[in-house]
Each structure stands twice: as structure tokens, then as C-alpha cells.
Design a protein around this motif. Sequence first.
Motif, PDB file in Angstrom:
ATOM      1  N   ALA A  40       0.374  10.859   5.673  1.00 30.35           N
ATOM      2  CA  ALA A  40       1.386  11.176   6.687  1.00 30.35           C
ATOM      3  C   ALA A  40       1.991   9.914   7.278  1.00 30.35           C
ATOM      4  O   ALA A  40       3.163   9.890   7.646  1.00 30.35           O
ATOM      5  CB  ALA A  40       0.777  12.041   7.792  1.00 30.35           C
ATOM      6  N   GLY A  41       1.196   8.840   7.342  1.00 36.87           N
ATOM      7  CA  GLY A  41       1.666   7.565   7.877  1.00 36.87           C
ATOM      8  C   GLY A  41       2.359   6.700   6.833  1.00 36.87           C
ATOM      9  O   GLY A  41       2.757   5.573   7.133  1.00 36.87           O
ATOM     10  N   HIS A  42       2.459   7.200   5.616  1.00 32.99           N
ATOM     11  CA  HIS A  42       3.103   6.461   4.527  1.00 32.99           C
ATOM     12  C   HIS A  42       2.504   5.067   4.397  1.00 32.99           C
ATOM     13  O   HIS A  42       3.206   4.060   4.395  1.00 32.99           O
ATOM     14  CB  HIS A  42       4.621   6.409   4.720  1.00 32.99           C
ATOM     15  N   ASN A  43       1.163   5.032   4.280  1.00 30.60           N
ATOM     16  CA  ASN A  43       0.426   3.779   4.254  1.00 30.60           C
ATOM     17  C   ASN A  43      -0.314   3.626   2.915  1.00 30.60           C
ATOM     18  O   ASN A  43      -1.488   4.003   2.812  1.00 30.60           O
ATOM     19  CB  ASN A  43      -0.560   3.744   5.425  1.00 30.60           C
ATOM     20  N   PRO A  44       0.340   3.085   1.881  1.00 27.84           N
ATOM     21  CA  PRO A  44      -0.313   2.944   0.580  1.00 27.84           C
ATOM     22  C   PRO A  44      -1.614   2.147   0.631  1.00 27.84           C
ATOM     23  O   PRO A  44      -2.582   2.517  -0.036  1.00 27.84           O
ATOM     24  CB  PRO A  44       0.729   2.219  -0.280  1.00 27.84           C
ATOM     25  N   ALA A  45      -1.662   1.074   1.404  1.00 23.14           N
ATOM     26  CA  ALA A  45      -2.883   0.264   1.482  1.00 23.14           C
ATOM     27  C   ALA A  45      -4.023   1.072   2.091  1.00 23.14           C
ATOM     28  O   ALA A  45      -5.166   0.983   1.637  1.00 23.14           O
ATOM     29  CB  ALA A  45      -2.630  -1.005   2.289  1.00 23.14           C
ATOM     30  N   MET A  81       3.078   6.439  -4.168  1.00 19.71           N
ATOM     31  CA  MET A  81       3.975   7.576  -3.928  1.00 19.71           C
ATOM     32  C   MET A  81       4.341   7.692  -2.447  1.00 19.71           C
ATOM     33  O   MET A  81       5.295   8.367  -2.096  1.00 19.71           O
ATOM     34  CB  MET A  81       3.324   8.876  -4.416  1.00 19.71           C
ATOM     35  N   PHE A  82       3.591   7.008  -1.595  1.00 16.41           N
ATOM     36  CA  PHE A  82       3.810   7.092  -0.151  1.00 16.41           C
ATOM     37  C   PHE A  82       4.368   5.785   0.431  1.00 16.41           C
ATOM     38  O   PHE A  82       4.396   5.609   1.638  1.00 16.41           O
ATOM     39  CB  PHE A  82       2.498   7.487   0.545  1.00 16.41           C
ATOM     40  N   ALA A  83       4.824   4.904  -0.449  1.00 14.65           N
ATOM     41  CA  ALA A  83       5.365   3.613  -0.006  1.00 14.65           C
ATOM     42  C   ALA A  83       6.705   3.776   0.700  1.00 14.65           C
ATOM     43  O   ALA A  83       7.031   3.010   1.600  1.00 14.65           O
ATOM     44  CB  ALA A  83       5.500   2.658  -1.184  1.00 14.65           C
ATOM     45  N   VAL A  84       7.457   4.779   0.307  1.00 12.96           N
ATOM     46  CA  VAL A  84       8.767   5.032   0.909  1.00 12.96           C
ATOM     47  C   VAL A  84       8.685   6.339   1.683  1.00 12.96           C
ATOM     48  O   VAL A  84       8.266   7.366   1.139  1.00 12.96           O
ATOM     49  CB  VAL A  84       9.871   5.125  -0.178  1.00 12.96           C
ATOM     50  N   LYS A  85       9.086   6.285   2.929  1.00  8.20           N
ATOM     51  CA  LYS A  85       9.056   7.489   3.768  1.00  8.20           C
ATOM     52  C   LYS A  85      10.251   8.374   3.428  1.00  8.20           C
ATOM     53  O   LYS A  85      11.392   7.971   3.537  1.00  8.20           O
ATOM     54  CB  LYS A  85       9.082   7.100   5.249  1.00  8.20           C
ATOM     55  N   ARG A  86       9.952   9.587   2.980  1.00 10.21           N
ATOM     56  CA  ARG A  86      11.002  10.538   2.629  1.00 10.21           C
ATOM     57  C   ARG A  86      11.048  11.700   3.599  1.00 10.21           C
ATOM     58  O   ARG A  86      11.730  12.683   3.366  1.00 10.21           O
ATOM     59  CB  ARG A  86      10.773  11.052   1.215  1.00 10.21           C
ATOM     60  N   GLY A  87      10.288  11.614   4.656  1.00 10.89           N
ATOM     61  CA  GLY A  87      10.229  12.683   5.649  1.00 10.89           C
ATOM     62  C   GLY A  87       8.856  12.731   6.283  1.00 10.89           C
ATOM     63  O   GLY A  87       7.940  12.012   5.876  1.00 10.89           O
ATOM     64  N   GLU A  88       8.724  13.567   7.283  1.00 13.45           N
ATOM     65  CA  GLU A  88       7.435  13.767   7.945  1.00 13.45           C
ATOM     66  C   GLU A  88       6.623  14.752   7.114  1.00 13.45           C
ATOM     67  O   GLU A  88       7.053  15.887   6.900  1.00 13.45           O
ATOM     68  CB  GLU A  88       7.638  14.320   9.358  1.00 13.45           C
ATOM     69  N   ILE A  89       5.459  14.306   6.640  1.00 11.71           N
ATOM     70  CA  ILE A  89       4.624  15.182   5.822  1.00 11.71           C
ATOM     71  C   ILE A  89       3.299  15.451   6.522  1.00 11.71           C
ATOM     72  O   ILE A  89       2.839  14.648   7.342  1.00 11.71           O
ATOM     73  CB  ILE A  89       4.382  14.602   4.419  1.00 11.71           C
TER      74      ILE A  89
END
Length: 164
Positions: A40-45, A81-89
Amino acid sequence: MKKTSIVILFTLLLTISALAQKDDSKNALGVVNQLFTEMAGHNPAGILALYTPESQLVALIKNKEGKSVTRVFTGEAFSQMFAVKRGEIKENMYAPEVKIFGDLALVWGRYVFTSDGKLSHCGVNSFHLVRDGESWKIANASSTIEPQGCTEAEKGMVKDEKTK
């Protein structure tokens, strides 16, 4: 007296074992819930830190014709897949079950996935975690992704979220 001492010792050992397994279950589930938070935080690391280096994820994606398409990812590829924020998930595995087998944990259950507050899909997650020293790491995972597979109750969970 000797029999009483043995019974007390045996009961104490069973109690300690049960408490340790309860903590293991809580900690293993905590890793899975942390995964959802990092997604949800778009945090790949943050996502990658929860996986073993050799981890693998399998997604069974139900297409419009009702057939499953299989996609396989490494933990690294999944995290990106979560490196770019495409919306609130948000992913909610609402009634997870946890089983502990020594240094192996199984966490599984149905989930609801929303994007920008709208229902995206539902399915089943299954995570195998291994104990890495004192912590749990995700060794592999499998998920079904069913855009048309949500129950009425699961659809209601999304409506309930909007009214909060």
C-alpha cells in the motif's frame, strides 16, 4: 510427590510450548500484514526485505473466459511492481489462518483487493514462511486473482469501508 512433580513439569512444558507457538503465529501473520502495508505504501525495498533471496510468487489469474493464467515472479520482480504509485491500494486478508510446523509457517486465507477504494478482485493467498534466525521471511507465495470471483459478503466489505 515425585508423580506430582512430573505432572507439574509436563504441564509447564506444554504451556510454554503453546505460548511459543501462539507468538510464532502472531509473528508470522505480522510479516504477511507488513507485506500488505508495504504494498500500500509502494515501498519495493520494504517488500523485498520480507522475502528470502530465493523466494518465488505464483499468481493464478482468472481471465474473462474463466480460465486461469499462471504468472511466476521472484520476490525482486514482485517488489518492483509497486515502485510506481498507480493509486491507493489495499489488500485485506480478512480471516487468515496460521499453522506453525517448527521453523515453517503457513499463512493463508481469502482476501479482498481494492484500488482507489473500488473493488479490484478477490482470491486466496497462501504464504510459506521460514524462520530466519529470530524472524520470519516469506519463502514463497501463491495467490488466485479473481476479478469476477468476489462473494456478496466480500463485495459488502468494500461498501462498508466507504462508509467508515
